[in-house]
Design a protein around this motif. Structure first.
Motif, PDB file in Angstrom:
ATOM      1  N   ASP A 103       9.628  21.781   5.318  1.00 56.82           N
ATOM      2  CA  ASP A 103       9.807  23.214   5.398  1.00 56.82           C
ATOM      3  C   ASP A 103       9.887  23.522   6.795  1.00 56.82           C
ATOM      4  N   ILE A 104       8.889  23.090   7.682  1.00 58.76           N
ATOM      5  CA  ILE A 104       8.613  23.307   9.261  1.00 58.76           C
ATOM      6  C   ILE A 104       9.895  22.654   9.897  1.00 58.76           C
ATOM      7  N   ARG A 105      10.167  21.140   9.364  1.00 60.47           N
ATOM      8  CA  ARG A 105      11.216  20.819  10.074  1.00 60.47           C
ATOM      9  C   ARG A 105      12.603  21.501   9.882  1.00 60.47           C
ATOM     10  N   ASN A 106      12.836  22.067   8.724  1.00 58.45           N
ATOM     11  CA  ASN A 106      14.144  22.924   8.489  1.00 58.45           C
ATOM     12  C   ASN A 106      14.193  24.334   9.048  1.00 58.45           C
ATOM     13  N   ALA A 107      12.937  24.756   9.215  1.00 58.33           N
ATOM     14  CA  ALA A 107      12.855  25.987   9.782  1.00 58.33           C
ATOM     15  C   ALA A 107      13.088  25.754  11.275  1.00 58.33           C
ATOM     16  N   LEU A 108      12.632  24.721  12.092  1.00 53.30           N
ATOM     17  CA  LEU A 108      12.844  24.394  13.369  1.00 53.30           C
ATOM     18  C   LEU A 108      14.283  24.048  13.669  1.00 53.30           C
ATOM     19  N   ARG A 109      15.168  23.234  12.823  1.00 57.14           N
ATOM     20  CA  ARG A 109      16.392  23.031  12.850  1.00 57.14           C
ATOM     21  C   ARG A 109      17.192  24.453  12.764  1.00 57.14           C
ATOM     22  N   ASN A 110      16.689  25.153  11.990  1.00 59.53           N
ATOM     23  CA  ASN A 110      17.202  26.421  11.666  1.00 59.53           C
ATOM     24  C   ASN A 110      17.460  27.340  13.111  1.00 59.53           C
ATOM     25  N   TRP A 111      16.155  27.291  13.624  1.00 55.57           N
ATOM     26  CA  TRP A 111      15.853  28.317  14.698  1.00 55.57           C
ATOM     27  C   TRP A 111      16.592  27.831  15.835  1.00 55.57           C
ATOM     28  N   TYR A 112      16.787  26.191  16.068  1.00 57.55           N
ATOM     29  CA  TYR A 112      17.571  25.960  17.297  1.00 57.55           C
ATOM     30  C   TYR A 112      18.911  26.300  17.023  1.00 57.55           C
ATOM     31  N   GLU A 113      19.478  26.013  15.881  1.00 54.70           N
ATOM     32  CA  GLU A 113      20.764  26.583  15.433  1.00 54.70           C
ATOM     33  C   GLU A 113      21.028  28.197  16.027  1.00 54.70           C
ATOM     34  N   TYR A 114      19.919  28.757  15.445  1.00 55.40           N
ATOM     35  CA  TYR A 114      20.314  30.224  15.622  1.00 55.40           C
ATOM     36  C   TYR A 114      20.288  30.568  17.165  1.00 55.40           C
ATOM     37  N   LYS A 115      19.575  29.801  17.937  1.00 59.03           N
ATOM     38  CA  LYS A 115      19.378  30.314  19.492  1.00 59.03           C
ATOM     39  C   LYS A 115      20.433  29.555  20.169  1.00 59.03           C
ATOM     40  N   SER A 116      21.167  28.731  19.717  1.00 60.56           N
ATOM     41  CA  SER A 116      22.235  27.795  20.386  1.00 60.56           C
ATOM     42  C   SER A 116      23.162  28.693  20.674  1.00 60.56           C
ATOM     43  N   PRO A 117      23.933  28.643  21.624  1.00 65.14           N
ATOM     44  CA  PRO A 117      25.139  29.505  22.020  1.00 65.14           C
ATOM     45  C   PRO A 117      26.388  29.318  21.106  1.00 65.14           C
ATOM     46  N   LYS A 118      26.808  30.133  20.766  1.00 62.55           N
ATOM     47  CA  LYS A 118      27.801  30.224  19.811  1.00 62.55           C
ATOM     48  C   LYS A 118      29.087  29.898  20.361  1.00 62.55           C
TER      49      LYS A 118
END
Length: 112
Positions: free
Chosen positions: A96-111
Motif C-alpha cells: 500500500d505504501i509503495r502504491n501510495a508513493l507511486r501515485n503521489w509521484y505521478e500526481y506531482k509530476s508535470p502533466k
C-alpha cells in the motif's frame, strides 16, 4: 507536515485511466469498515489530521485502530488539499505504501 489544519479539501487521486485507487479500495470495504473510513475522511476534511504520521517521499498515513488496522495514505498539496492516494490494512501495508508513493509521484509530476 501531517498536523491539524482548517478548511481542507479531500481530493481522490486519479490515475492516467481516470480510476481512483483509493475509491476502488473504499468501495470494496464491508459496511462497518466503510463507516469507519468515512468518519476518518470527514475528520480529515474538518482539518483533524490526528493519528497521522509522515512517511517517506512526502506522503502521510492516517491510521484507524479498528478491525485489521486500516490505513489511509495521502499527500498534502499546498496545505489546502488532501490527496487520497491509497488505502489498506496492516497486512498489505508495504504494498500500500509503495502504491501510495507511486501515485503521489505521478500526481506531482508535470502533466504532458
Amino acid at each position: 507536515m501531517c498536523y491539524s489544519m482548517v478548511n481542507l479539501r479531500v481530493i481522490y487521486y486519479r490515475d492516467g485511466s481516470g480510476a481512483s485507487p483509493f475509491q476502488n479500495w473504499y468501495e470494496r470495504l464491508d459496511r462497518q469498515a466503510a463507516k469507519k473510513v468515512y468518519t476518518a475522511l470527514m475528520r480529515i476534511e474538518a482539518g483533524n489530521l490526528s493519528d497521522s504520521k509522515h512517511l517517506e517521499g512526502g506522503i502521510c498515513e492516517r491510521r484507524i485502530h479498528w478491525g485489521p488496522g486500516y490505513s489511509l495514505y495521502y499527500g498534502l498539496d499546498r496545505k489546502r488539499f488532501v490527496i487520497m492516494l491509497a488505502g489498506g490494512t496492516k497486512k498489505t501495508q508495504r504494498a500500500d505504501i509503495r502504491n501510495a508513493l507511486r501515485n503521489w509521484y505521478e500526481y506531482k509530476s508535470p502533466k504532458k
